[in-house]
Design a protein around this motif. Structure first.
Motif, PDB file in Angstrom:
ATOM      1  N   HIS A 161       0.829  -1.214   0.000  1.00  0.00           N
ATOM      2  CA  HIS A 161       0.000   0.000   0.000  1.00  0.00           C
ATOM      3  C   HIS A 161       0.863   1.265   0.000  1.00  0.00           C
ATOM      4  O   HIS A 161       0.541   2.232  -0.681  1.00  0.00           O
ATOM      5  N   THR A 162       1.929   1.251   0.794  1.00  0.00           N
ATOM      6  CA  THR A 162       2.759   2.460   0.922  1.00  0.00           C
ATOM      7  C   THR A 162       3.771   2.591  -0.218  1.00  0.00           C
ATOM      8  O   THR A 162       4.255   3.695  -0.476  1.00  0.00           O
ATOM      9  N   GLY A 163       4.093   1.456  -0.871  1.00  0.00           N
ATOM     10  CA  GLY A 163       5.120   1.497  -1.917  1.00  0.00           C
ATOM     11  C   GLY A 163       6.527   1.579  -1.374  1.00  0.00           C
ATOM     12  O   GLY A 163       7.485   1.765  -2.135  1.00  0.00           O
ATOM     13  N   GLU A 164       6.674   1.428  -0.064  1.00  0.00           N
ATOM     14  CA  GLU A 164       7.997   1.511   0.561  1.00  0.00           C
ATOM     15  C   GLU A 164       8.892   0.375   0.080  1.00  0.00           C
ATOM     16  O   GLU A 164       8.490  -0.792   0.062  1.00  0.00           O
ATOM     17  N   LYS A 165      10.126   0.714  -0.298  1.00  0.00           N
ATOM     18  CA  LYS A 165      11.121  -0.267  -0.727  1.00  0.00           C
ATOM     19  C   LYS A 165      12.446   0.085  -0.055  1.00  0.00           C
ATOM     20  O   LYS A 165      13.314   0.721  -0.650  1.00  0.00           O
ATOM     21  N   PRO A 166      12.600  -0.350   1.206  1.00  0.00           N
ATOM     22  CA  PRO A 166      13.763   0.114   1.978  1.00  0.00           C
ATOM     23  C   PRO A 166      15.075  -0.567   1.634  1.00  0.00           C
ATOM     24  O   PRO A 166      16.136  -0.100   2.035  1.00  0.00           O
ATOM     25  N   TYR A 167      15.037  -1.664   0.893  1.00  0.00           N
ATOM     26  CA  TYR A 167      16.271  -2.392   0.601  1.00  0.00           C
ATOM     27  C   TYR A 167      16.836  -1.931  -0.746  1.00  0.00           C
ATOM     28  O   TYR A 167      16.240  -2.181  -1.791  1.00  0.00           O
ATOM     29  N   LYS A 168      17.976  -1.245  -0.697  1.00  0.00           N
ATOM     30  CA  LYS A 168      18.572  -0.616  -1.874  1.00  0.00           C
ATOM     31  C   LYS A 168      19.781  -1.422  -2.355  1.00  0.00           C
ATOM     32  O   LYS A 168      20.599  -1.881  -1.552  1.00  0.00           O
ATOM     33  N   CYS A 169      19.870  -1.565  -3.659  1.00  0.00           N
ATOM     34  CA  CYS A 169      21.050  -2.190  -4.257  1.00  0.00           C
ATOM     35  C   CYS A 169      22.164  -1.147  -4.324  1.00  0.00           C
ATOM     36  O   CYS A 169      21.934  -0.027  -4.788  1.00  0.00           O
ATOM     37  N   ASP A 170      23.364  -1.520  -3.853  1.00  0.00           N
ATOM     38  CA  ASP A 170      24.467  -0.551  -3.852  1.00  0.00           C
ATOM     39  C   ASP A 170      25.240  -0.554  -5.161  1.00  0.00           C
ATOM     40  O   ASP A 170      26.257   0.144  -5.295  1.00  0.00           O
ATOM     41  N   GLN A 171      24.765  -1.327  -6.150  1.00  0.00           N
ATOM     42  CA  GLN A 171      25.452  -1.368  -7.442  1.00  0.00           C
ATOM     43  C   GLN A 171      24.605  -0.795  -8.582  1.00  0.00           C
ATOM     44  O   GLN A 171      25.104  -0.567  -9.680  1.00  0.00           O
ATOM     45  N   CYS A 172      23.313  -0.602  -8.333  1.00  0.00           N
ATOM     46  CA  CYS A 172      22.441   0.039  -9.316  1.00  0.00           C
ATOM     47  C   CYS A 172      21.292   0.692  -8.556  1.00  0.00           C
ATOM     48  O   CYS A 172      21.297   0.743  -7.332  1.00  0.00           O
ATOM     49  N   GLU A 173      20.303   1.191  -9.269  1.00  0.00           N
ATOM     50  CA  GLU A 173      19.230   1.941  -8.622  1.00  0.00           C
ATOM     51  C   GLU A 173      18.058   1.064  -8.186  1.00  0.00           C
ATOM     52  O   GLU A 173      17.014   1.562  -7.769  1.00  0.00           O
ATOM     53  N   TYR A 174      18.212  -0.249  -8.249  1.00  0.00           N
ATOM     54  CA  TYR A 174      17.141  -1.173  -7.872  1.00  0.00           C
ATOM     55  C   TYR A 174      16.867  -1.098  -6.370  1.00  0.00           C
ATOM     56  O   TYR A 174      17.786  -0.922  -5.568  1.00  0.00           O
ATOM     57  N   SER A 175      15.609  -1.214  -6.000  1.00  0.00           N
ATOM     58  CA  SER A 175      15.224  -1.285  -4.594  1.00  0.00           C
ATOM     59  C   SER A 175      14.098  -2.294  -4.449  1.00  0.00           C
ATOM     60  O   SER A 175      13.375  -2.575  -5.413  1.00  0.00           O
ATOM     61  N   ALA A 176      13.948  -2.827  -3.246  1.00  0.00           N
ATOM     62  CA  ALA A 176      12.960  -3.885  -3.024  1.00  0.00           C
ATOM     63  C   ALA A 176      12.269  -3.693  -1.688  1.00  0.00           C
ATOM     64  O   ALA A 176      12.823  -3.080  -0.765  1.00  0.00           O
ATOM     65  N   ALA A 177      11.071  -4.250  -1.584  1.00  0.00           N
ATOM     66  CA  ALA A 177      10.315  -4.179  -0.337  1.00  0.00           C
ATOM     67  C   ALA A 177      10.814  -5.191   0.682  1.00  0.00           C
ATOM     68  O   ALA A 177      10.646  -5.006   1.886  1.00  0.00           O
ATOM     69  N   GLN A 178      11.453  -6.281   0.205  1.00  0.00           N
ATOM     70  CA  GLN A 178      11.936  -7.327   1.098  1.00  0.00           C
ATOM     71  C   GLN A 178      13.398  -7.637   0.780  1.00  0.00           C
ATOM     72  O   GLN A 178      13.832  -7.547  -0.365  1.00  0.00           O
ATOM     73  N   LYS A 179      14.138  -8.042   1.826  1.00  0.00           N
ATOM     74  CA  LYS A 179      15.558  -8.322   1.636  1.00  0.00           C
ATOM     75  C   LYS A 179      15.804  -9.536   0.746  1.00  0.00           C
ATOM     76  O   LYS A 179      16.720  -9.511  -0.071  1.00  0.00           O
ATOM     77  N   PRO A 180      15.030 -10.640   0.878  1.00  0.00           N
ATOM     78  CA  PRO A 180      15.267 -11.775  -0.027  1.00  0.00           C
ATOM     79  C   PRO A 180      15.164 -11.388  -1.502  1.00  0.00           C
ATOM     80  O   PRO A 180      15.917 -11.900  -2.336  1.00  0.00           O
ATOM     81  N   THR A 181      14.246 -10.467  -1.811  1.00  0.00           N
ATOM     82  CA  THR A 181      14.114 -10.010  -3.197  1.00  0.00           C
ATOM     83  C   THR A 181      15.370  -9.280  -3.641  1.00  0.00           C
ATOM     84  O   THR A 181      15.841  -9.457  -4.767  1.00  0.00           O
ATOM     85  N   LEU A 182      15.916  -8.442  -2.757  1.00  0.00           N
ATOM     86  CA  LEU A 182      17.166  -7.747  -3.077  1.00  0.00           C
ATOM     87  C   LEU A 182      18.308  -8.744  -3.245  1.00  0.00           C
ATOM     88  O   LEU A 182      19.126  -8.616  -4.170  1.00  0.00           O
ATOM     89  N   ASP A 183      18.371  -9.742  -2.363  1.00  0.00           N
ATOM     90  CA  ASP A 183      19.430 -10.754  -2.463  1.00  0.00           C
ATOM     91  C   ASP A 183      19.362 -11.476  -3.809  1.00  0.00           C
ATOM     92  O   ASP A 183      20.389 -11.738  -4.442  1.00  0.00           O
ATOM     93  N   ARG A 184      18.146 -11.816  -4.236  1.00  0.00           N
ATOM     94  CA  ARG A 184      17.991 -12.491  -5.527  1.00  0.00           C
ATOM     95  C   ARG A 184      18.440 -11.592  -6.675  1.00  0.00           C
ATOM     96  O   ARG A 184      19.085 -12.034  -7.629  1.00  0.00           O
ATOM     97  N   HIS A 185      18.098 -10.290  -6.574  1.00  0.00           N
ATOM     98  CA  HIS A 185      18.515  -9.334  -7.605  1.00  0.00           C
ATOM     99  C   HIS A 185      20.032  -9.262  -7.700  1.00  0.00           C
ATOM    100  O   HIS A 185      20.595  -9.310  -8.802  1.00  0.00           O
ATOM    101  N   VAL A 186      20.704  -9.140  -6.541  1.00  0.00           N
ATOM    102  CA  VAL A 186      22.173  -9.029  -6.527  1.00  0.00           C
ATOM    103  C   VAL A 186      22.807 -10.278  -7.130  1.00  0.00           C
ATOM    104  O   VAL A 186      23.729 -10.198  -7.945  1.00  0.00           O
ATOM    105  N   ALA A 187      22.282 -11.457  -6.728  1.00  0.00           N
ATOM    106  CA  ALA A 187      22.842 -12.705  -7.247  1.00  0.00           C
ATOM    107  C   ALA A 187      22.618 -12.829  -8.751  1.00  0.00           C
ATOM    108  O   ALA A 187      23.496 -13.281  -9.495  1.00  0.00           O
TER     109      ALA A 187
END
Length: 564
Positions: free
Chosen positions: A275-301
C-alpha cells in the motif's frame, strides 16, 4: 561487642557500604588440622549492588556495571580480533566466542535437555529450548499482547512500537533495532567479511547461524516438528506459520486498508508495503530497490554476482534460490505432482501453483488497482498492470539493444527471439519450439485437446483462461464496457480495444527483424515469419498428413474431411 557469627558495623571496611564484612586474610589463609577452611566470600562492589553503570565508553554513550563488558565493547571500536580459528580463518575479539565457534567444526553440543534428546552448543539455546516443555512466557507487551520467554526478546519487540534504532553504523547513517542487523549491515556493506563457508558448495555467509541453516539444504535436517501432524521444518518460523495455518487458524494481525489478515506481525509489516510502496532495501550497485531483503538478495545474485549456490545433484543446474532448485527437481527429475485440484483434476508440483489455479474456479481477485477498477488473482499481475497502464515504467532493459519491458518474462522472450534464438522447449508431436516451458504446456493442448477452463453457465471450455473470459462476456453477460471514440466499436476487454484502435492510428508496433514488414498484432507477425522466413508448419492433419503454418488453416482443412 558483637556475638560470634554476627557482623557489627565496626567490622565494615572504610569506604565500603554498610553491611559488607571485612575479611581477615590471615585468619582464612592458614588453618589448624582440626579446623574447617572458611568459605570464600565474593564481595560485590557498590555499583554492582545498586545497578549503577560506572564504566563508560569514551567513544559513544555505552555504559555498563561490569568492567569486562566495557572491555568487550571497546573491541567494536578498535576492530581488534586477536583470536583466530585455525580451521576456517574466523577471527573474534573474545576467546569465549572462539570456543563457541569451534563447536561448528567439532559438532560438540555439551548442553543437554533432561526432558528430551535435544542438545545445544550454547547454554542460551538450551534455556530457550526448555520453554518448549514449560510453555512459560512471563514477559508480555502492553501494546499488542505479544508474549515471550525472555526479557531481551520483549525489549527488542518493543522497538517495533517505539521505532527505536539504538545500534548505529559508524561508517554511514544506517541504524538498527537489533545488533545482529547492524552486524549484517557492516559485513555486507563495508567489510565484506564472510568467514563462514559451506564445505559442500562453497556458500559463504557473515554469520554462523546462517551457515547452520544453509547446511540443512544438504543434510535435509528438519528439526522443528509439529506436535499435531507429521509436518517438520528446517526453521522455526515455517513451523509457526504451519501451526497457525493448519491447526489454530488464528490470524490476529489485520490490514486496515484491505482487510488482509495474517498469523505474524512481520507478515503484516511486509504487506503494508504493497500500500505504501515503501522499498527500503537498496542495491548498492544500481538503482534497484525492493520491499523485502530476499528479493534484493535475488537481484544481486542474478544481476551482479552471478552466484548460484544451490546445485542439482542430478544435472549441472544451479539456482540463486533453494525454492528454484526444488521446482527444478520436481519438473526435470522426479515429476512428482502431489497437489490435486478436486474440481477439475489439475495437478501441481507446488502448493502455491494449486492455490493460484483454484482462483480460476472461485474467481477470487484480491489484488485491486487503486487507480482504476482492475483486479487480479496474483500480485505480480497487478504489478505488471500498474507498470503497463499507469506508470509506464519499464525497468527491464536489454543489454544488447534499446528494448525495455515492464515484465521480466517479456525481456526474456525478446532476448531469446532477437538475440540468442534459443528455444529449448520442443514439442515431441510436431517439433514446435519455444523459449518458455509455459508456452509449450499451452501448445500441447492443441494435441491433447485438453480444455481445463470451464464455463459455469454452459458446456463451453477453453485451453486458456482469456478465451473463457471473452466467451463469458460475449455470450452470457453481454458486457462491453470499452468503447472506441472514433467509430463506436465496443469490446469486452481493454486489450481488444487497444488492438482495434490501431485500425485508426495505423500503428504497427510488431516489427519483423528480417525484412521491413510490420503488423498491428503479434499473431500477424508470427504468421508472416512462418510464411515468409521460417517455413515452419507445426499444425499437422493426422488424417492425410497436411501441414499448416496456422491453426485456423488446419481447422478449415479438417472441415473437408468431415464433409467426406
Amino acid at each position: 561487642m558483637a556475638m560470634a557469627g554476627q557482623v557489627s558495623p565496626t567490622d565494615v571496611d572504610d569506604g565500603s557500604p554498610t553491611g559488607v564484612p571485612k575479611i581477615d586474610c590471615d585468619s582464612t589463609s592458614s588453618n589448624s588440622d582440626d579446623q574447617t577452611a572458611a568459605p570464600k566470600v565474593r564481595v560485590k562492589s557498590a555499583s554492582q549492588r545498586t545497578g549503577e553503570k560506572r564504566y563508560n565508553c569514551d567513544r559513544c554513550d555505552y555504559s555498563t556495571v561490569w568492567k569486562s563488558h566495557l572491555n568487550r565493547h571497546l573491541a567494536t571500536h578498535t576492530g581488534d580480533k586477536p583470536y583466530m580459528c585455525g580451521e576456517c580463518g574466523y577471527r573474534t575479539a573474545h576467546k569465549s566466542e572462539l570456543s563457541r565457534h569451534m563447536r561448528t567444526h567439532t559438532g560438540e553440543k555439551p548442553y543437554m535437555c533432561d526432558q528430551c534428546d535435544y542438545s545445544a552448543a550454547d547454554k542460551s539455546n538450551l534455556h530457550k529450548h526448555l520453554t518448549k516443555h514449560t510453555g512459560d512466557k512471563p514477559y508480555m507487551c502492553g501494546e499488542c499482547g505479544y508474549r515471550t520467554t525472555q526479557k531481551p526478546t520483549l525489549l527488542r519487540h518493543m522497538r517495533t512500537h517505539t521505532g527505536e534504532n539504538p545500534y548505529k553504523c559508524d561508517e554511514c547513517d544506517y541504524s538498527a533495532a537489533v545488533k545482529s542487523s547492524l552486524d549484517n549491515h557492516v559485513a555486507s556493506k563495508h567489510t565484506g567479511d564472510k568467514p563462514y563457508m559451506c564445505g559442500e558448495c562453497g556458500y559463504r555467509t557473515t554469520h554462523r547461524a546462517n551457515l547452520s541453516l544453509h547446511m540443512r539444504t544438504h543434510t535435509g535436517e528438519k528439526p522443528y516438528k509439529c506436535d499435531q501432524c507429521d509436518y517438520s521444518a528446517a526453521q522455526k518460523p515455517p513451523l509457526d506459520r504451519h501451526v497457525a495455518a493448519k491447526h489454530t487458524g488464528e490470524k490476529p494481525y489485520m490490514c486496515g486498508e484491505c482487510g488482509y489478515r495474517t498469523t505474524h506481525r512481520a507478515n503484516l509489516s511486509l504487506h503494508m508495503r504493497t500500500h505504501t510502496g515503501e522499498k527500503p532495501y537498496k542495491c548498492d550497485q544500481c538503482e534497484y530497490s525492493a520491499a523485502q531483503k530476499p528479493t534484493l538478495d535475488r537481484h544481486v545474485a542474478a544481476k551482479h554476482t552471478g552466484e548460484k549456490p544451490y546445485m542439482c545433484g542430478e544435472c549441472d543446474y544451479s539456482a540463486v534460490q533453494k525454492s528454484h532448485l526444488d521446482q527444478h527437481m520436481v519438473a526435470k527429475h522426479t515429476g512428482e505432482k502431489p497437489y490435486l485440484c478436486e474440481v477439475c483434476g489439475y495437478r501441481s508440483a507446488q502448493k502455491s501453483h494449486l492455490s493460484q489455479h483454484m482462483k480460476t474456479h472461485t474467481g477470487e481477485k484480491p489484488y485491486k488497482c487503486d487507480q482504476c477498477d482492475y483486479s487480479a488473482a496474483q500480485k505480480i499481475n497487478l504489478d505488471n498492470h500498474i507498470a503497463a497502464k499507469h506508470t509506464g515504467e519499464k525497468p527491464y532493459k536489454c543489454d544488447q539493444c534499446d528494448y525495455s519491458a515492464a515484465q521480466k518474462i517479456n525481456l526474456d522472450n525478446h532476448i531469446a527471439a532477437k538475440h540468442t534464438g534459443e528455444k529449448p522447449y520442443m514439442c515431441g508431436e510436431c517439433g514446435y519450439r519455444t523459449t518458455h516451458r509455459a508456452n509449450l504446456s499451452l501448445h500441447m493442448r492443441t494435441h491433447t485437446g485438453e480444455k481445463p477452463y470451464k464455463c459455469d453457465q454452459c458446456d463451453y471450455s477453453a485451453a486458456q483462461k482469456p478465451p473463457l473470459d471473452r466467451h463469458v462476456a460475449a455470450k452470457h453477460t453481454g458486457e462491453k464496457p470499452y468503447m472506441c471514440g472514433e467509430c463506436g466499436y465496443r469490446a469486452a476487454q481493454k486489450c481488444d480495444l487497444s488492438i482495434h484502435m490501431r485500425t485508426h492510428t495505423g500503428e504497427k508496433p510488431h516489427k519483423c527483424d528480417q525484412c521491413d514488414y510490420s503488423a498491428a498484432q503479434k499473431t500477424q507477425l508470427d504468421q508472416h515469419m512462418v510464411a515468409k522466413h521460417t517455413g515452419e508448419k507445426p499444425y499437422l492433419c493426422e488424417v492425410c498428413g497436411y501441414r499448416s503454418a496456422q491453426k485456423q488453416q488446419l481447422s478449415r482443412h479438417m472441415r473437408n474431411h468431415k464433409m467426406e
